[in-house]
Enzyme design. Sequence first.
Site, mmCIF file in Angstrom:
data_model
loop_
_atom_site.group_PDB
_atom_site.id
_atom_site.type_symbol
_atom_site.label_atom_id
_atom_site.label_comp_id
_atom_site.label_asym_id
_atom_site.label_seq_id
_atom_site.Cartn_x
_atom_site.Cartn_y
_atom_site.Cartn_z
ATOM 1 N N HIS A 246 -36.373 21.040 82.602
ATOM 2 C CA HIS A 246 -37.691 21.012 83.230
ATOM 3 C C HIS A 246 -37.793 19.935 84.314
ATOM 4 O O HIS A 246 -37.863 20.236 85.496
ATOM 5 C CB HIS A 246 -38.767 20.787 82.148
ATOM 6 N N HIS B 281 -38.561 19.746 89.015
ATOM 7 C CA HIS B 281 -39.385 18.770 89.730
ATOM 8 C C HIS B 281 -38.560 17.800 90.582
ATOM 9 O O HIS B 281 -38.771 17.656 91.789
ATOM 10 C CB HIS B 281 -40.237 17.973 88.739
ATOM 11 N N HIS C 200 -39.065 27.014 87.245
ATOM 12 C CA HIS C 200 -40.080 26.109 86.713
ATOM 13 C C HIS C 200 -41.032 26.839 85.778
ATOM 14 O O HIS C 200 -41.397 26.329 84.707
ATOM 15 C CB HIS C 200 -40.869 25.457 87.849
ATOM 16 N N ASN D 276 -41.578 25.868 81.828
ATOM 17 C CA ASN D 276 -42.790 25.062 81.726
ATOM 18 C C ASN D 276 -43.933 25.738 80.972
ATOM 19 O O ASN D 276 -44.486 25.174 80.036
ATOM 20 C CB ASN D 276 -43.285 24.669 83.122
ATOM 21 N N ILE E 51 -47.434 19.934 89.745
ATOM 22 C CA ILE E 51 -47.652 18.538 89.329
ATOM 23 C C ILE E 51 -46.460 17.725 89.776
ATOM 24 O O ILE E 51 -45.335 18.106 89.506
ATOM 25 C CB ILE E 51 -47.810 18.418 87.805
#
Length: 614
Positions: free
Chosen positions: A305, A310, A466, A470, A614
Amino acid sequence: MKVKFDWVEELGVPGAFIIKNHHQNEFYLKTLTLEDVPGHGRVLFICNSWVYPEIDRIFFTNQAYLPSETPATLRWYREKELENLRGDGLGQLEEWDRVYDYDAYNDLGNPDEGSEYYRPVLGGSTEYPYPRRGRTGRTGQTVRRTLASCTKRTSDEFDTFQGVIELFERKFTVSEDTDKMLEIIPSEFFKKFIRTNGEAYLKFPMPKVIEGSGQFEIEARKALWELDSLLADKKDEIGYELPLEPSVEEPLAIELSRPHPDGDQCVAISKVYTPAERGVEGSTWQLAKAYVSINDYGYHELISHWLNTHAVIEPFVIATNRQLSVDLLSKYFFPAKFSMEFSSMVYKDWVFPEQSLPADLIKRGVAIEDSNSPHGLRLLIEDYPYAVDGLQIWSAIKTWVEDYCSFYCKNNEMVQNDSELQSWWEELREKGHADKKDEPWWPKMETCKELIETCTIIIWVASAVHAAVNFGQYPYAGYLPNRPSLSRRFMPEPDTPEYHELERNPEKAFLKTITAKKEALRSLFLVEILSKHSSDELYLGHRDNPEWAKDTEPLRAFKKFGEKQKEIEERITEMNTNPKWKNRVGPVKVPYTLLYPTGEDGLSGKGIPNSTSI
């Protein structure tokens, strides 16, 4: 809102405008439309941005240009906007600064509070290589204090499994301090959790994995194939082994290892555990399975993740804004002192071209190249939902990228001569992934094929990968015993107090080994935030404005892309109801929808947003 627009007709069709906010507060500018422009008709500017007081902003029309084809009157403004976005690299950034600059992860620790809070800088060294993050003046301390405040009156231990279930049946009162903190958190995700009907409290929804049943227990036979595929490519990286064979008649075992107390120069201490149903041996087997889950959950959060979506994508975001016109997870998953360093170790083996889905499946040994199979791959596990759905999404993304890029870049020379594109690619490697800038596997960005493959990988990772890692976290991992995030004890050895406690009260011993109540509540709070879709989420194949581009061909290609997503949704729905595909629902009868393109507000467990949010 009406605005005054000064325009010199001799300059031609308006291509950009400068705006200054003379009010005391910022406002959000969505679009600006000029009607009946003499000789041109309607001109649309899609802005979607905050405009802060007394700061000049430049916005451009929805007409796209390559740098070499940009009208002469717009070139200065285009270059000026890029200069503003790059900044000068100096001083403290403020909330209103629209600056995209690079920085190392240099604020993970707080050594002023003691040596145990020291953390090394990630990025900029051979020992701790890492993707660069965006330079910012913001910190995560407010969120951390909020999570701590929400649980400060909570007792530290669960006594029974029923006590875990009760987390989802009760309300947690929020203190006045927490309420004030939430007011200054600039995210609708956090504010959603505080109910505003006269009392401030938190309430966690029931995770899908236990909805209607009240409890969930992993059964070795049912979990056989799941654990096999789960560990096949991870066992050497996360410190445990689970040798499995396809036949359930073969023995099942878990080997747990831990460092030798005399240091790394000694061989690690390992022990093998085998299935048992009764007595202390049965309780020990349940603990061993919990350790497997803890290790995998930590790997999932920090590698699958955080790092692989990210962290590795952030440099692309920064470079895109500069050249083309965080850390909460470590506290609750794996030992905080080592978690981010662990992800740095894994980053050493990160290879950009291997992030494509076909390359990933081949590398993991679950597919082989086959020109006669759909997408050019033959899956060795036919009933593998992530691969089956993923290849459809991957193919659709690649077709969309090919259609879009081919409209603007007709040949390889146009790719090579695009100054902004080349600067973006150079900066991405030299600065964004600086610790890997000399790797030979980077595409050279000299051909249309390299451009298309690169863009497809970026979109695939930031959207579908993602989404897959997620948005299913809370529905599957919300029930703590099913997916504990931390371990607080080693496996109990015979003739120790811990072993005798396991004999007397296995349920309590199990709960004292995994995540404690306060950390569990904070983990639930965080995972629920991560797993929720916002009400204004934009999913793959969707745009907030149908006129996002002026050119007809890209609009037509995007419409085709959206229609393809609907076809994929129909296929996923059909497969999830077909009893032939047993792995699509699993032992707890939760359908696999993590790569279903369109989602719903909240904890829907489906939906692929256009990018990480995010």
